[in-house]
Write an enzyme that holds these catalytic residues in place. Sequence first.
Site, PDB file in Angstrom:
ATOM      1  CB  CYS A  14      -0.923   0.009   1.204  1.00 33.06           C
ATOM      2  SG  CYS A  14      -1.947   1.495   1.288  1.00 33.06           S
ATOM      3  CE  LYS A  41     -10.479  -4.908   2.989  1.00 35.17           C
ATOM      4  NZ  LYS A  41     -11.400  -3.834   2.544  1.00 35.17           N
ATOM      5  CB  VAL A  54      -4.104  -0.365   5.412  1.00 34.95           C
ATOM      6  CG1 VAL A  54      -4.588  -1.568   6.181  1.00 34.95           C
ATOM      7  CG2 VAL A  54      -3.782  -0.741   3.965  1.00 34.95           C
ATOM      8  CD  GLU A  71      -9.026   8.289   4.556  1.00 36.89           C
ATOM      9  OE1 GLU A  71      -8.190   8.602   3.680  1.00 36.89           O
ATOM     10  OE2 GLU A  71      -9.945   7.471   4.334  1.00 36.89           O
ATOM     11  CB  SER A  72      -2.226   8.040   4.288  1.00 36.99           C
ATOM     12  OG  SER A  72      -2.636   8.871   3.218  1.00 36.99           O
TER      13      SER A  72
END
Length: 224
Positions: A14, A41, A54, A71-72
């Site tokens: 990711c 998952k 993720v 949320e990154s």
Amino acid sequence: MTQSPLALVSHPLCPFVQRAAIVLLEKSVSFDRIDIDLTAKPEWFLAISPTGKVPLLKIPQESGPDAVLFESMVICEYLEETQEGVKLYSADPLERARQRAWIEFGTATLTDAWLFLNAKDAATAAIKHAAFREKLERLEGVLEHGPYFGGAAFSMVDAVFSPVFRYFDILKPDVSTSLFDGVNRVSAWKSALMKRASVMSSVGDDYPERFRKHLRDHGALLGA
């Protein structure tokens, strides 16, 4: 009593996870990494992830369950605000806003790159190749002294673009040549990012083969 480290719930491929991992590494923050299978998952993950995506950042609390962020960029900004070490945003409000704007552009660039990389037919590949190349040309026009986006200091913008550029060090050289030819500032920036310790350490040693396998399994032209 020693507090447990932060935990980054992730997937090995990711790019959004990589953003958070790079920030943690830049700030020398101790953390555990928990990789999950996004095709199966686990229930515990679905129970704490509103989006089913993720990364997640689990933050130990002195009493009660871990706090969870998703949320990154939310995670990255939380780390910027709460952790010691190098600052990845400018102290100047205008420059900081500019950095955030280019982060949004970085997400759009990642989308174009991903659609090109995963294209299953020549027509789609050509359209997405052109869209990604247009983004690179736009970046070429704003980069100046380097080696990083804003000059000598590694910033949050660099953390966002690093996962995008990583793909093209894995593919056959002719793929990168067709995209990066003539955008010399972008090429130099890409090279500097790929040599950065935090960027290299944000993925596992098996990342290149995992990514190539992903392309093959998804029937992408570049996986052939």
